[in-house]
Design an enzyme around this catalytic site. Structure first.
Site, PDB file in Angstrom:
ATOM      1  N   GLU A  21       0.834  -1.209   0.000  1.00  0.00           N
ATOM      2  CA  GLU A  21       0.000   0.000   0.000  1.00  0.00           C
ATOM      3  C   GLU A  21       0.864   1.252   0.000  1.00  0.00           C
ATOM      4  O   GLU A  21       0.540   2.244  -0.655  1.00  0.00           O
ATOM      5  CB  GLU A  21      -0.906   0.013   1.230  1.00  0.00           C
ATOM      6  CG  GLU A  21      -1.947  -1.083   1.236  1.00  0.00           C
ATOM      7  CD  GLU A  21      -2.766  -1.052   2.500  1.00  0.00           C
ATOM      8  OE1 GLU A  21      -3.948  -0.658   2.415  1.00  0.00           O
ATOM      9  OE2 GLU A  21      -2.223  -1.410   3.572  1.00  0.00           O
ATOM     10  N   LYS A  99     -11.741   4.051   2.202  1.00  0.00           N
ATOM     11  CA  LYS A  99     -10.680   3.357   1.467  1.00  0.00           C
ATOM     12  C   LYS A  99     -11.414   2.314   0.621  1.00  0.00           C
ATOM     13  O   LYS A  99     -11.796   1.256   1.120  1.00  0.00           O
ATOM     14  CB  LYS A  99      -9.735   2.712   2.477  1.00  0.00           C
ATOM     15  CG  LYS A  99      -8.530   2.052   1.940  1.00  0.00           C
ATOM     16  CD  LYS A  99      -7.714   1.540   3.148  1.00  0.00           C
ATOM     17  CE  LYS A  99      -6.407   0.975   2.764  1.00  0.00           C
ATOM     18  NZ  LYS A  99      -5.622   0.579   3.959  1.00  0.00           N
TER      19      LYS A  99
END
Length: 124
Positions: A21, A99
């Site tokens: 990420e 997210k």
């Protein structure tokens, strides 16, 4: 209190608990609800009497595209703190950070954290 909404802001950041990420980055969405008295700007029709939405966007962008953090909770908290610090008219703020593509198994519309903070909390 009146409410002013700035919704659906989209950003690309390098936040997350996993190395991938932080390296690849991903999308984040942010919604802001500001509680304030909008009577004066409603009567004056003067941008100087209210909160400039473009500045709210830039504040959220500073956090969501800024220094990488691990948690969505941290992004949400930092955004709330900055909005309360920068916009004196705002008495309370609700922030929701989504997210949409977290790296966890399953099919859904993402994960989100929503918080509400009142003026004065940011100084504690």
């Amino acid at each position: 209190m009146d409410k002013v909404f700035v919704q659906g802001m989209k950003f690309y950041g390098y936040h997350g608990a996993f190395k991938e990420e932080n390296e690849l980055g991903q999308r984040f969405y942010c919604d802001v609800i500001m509680e304030m008295d909008s009577e004066t700007p409603g009567r004056s029709d003067d941008l100087d009497d209210t909160v400039n939405y473009a500045q709210v966007y830039e504040t959220a962008k500073e956090v969501l595209e800024g220094e990488p953090v691990k948690l969505v909770e941290t992004l949400t908290h930092r955004t709330a703190v900055l909005i309360l610090e920068r916009f004196e008219l705002v008495k309370a703020v609700t922030i929701k950070v989504t997210k949409p593509d977290p790296p966890i198994p399953g099919h859904y519309d993402g994960v989100a954290v929503e918080i509400r903070r009142e003026r004065g909390f940011e100084k504690q």
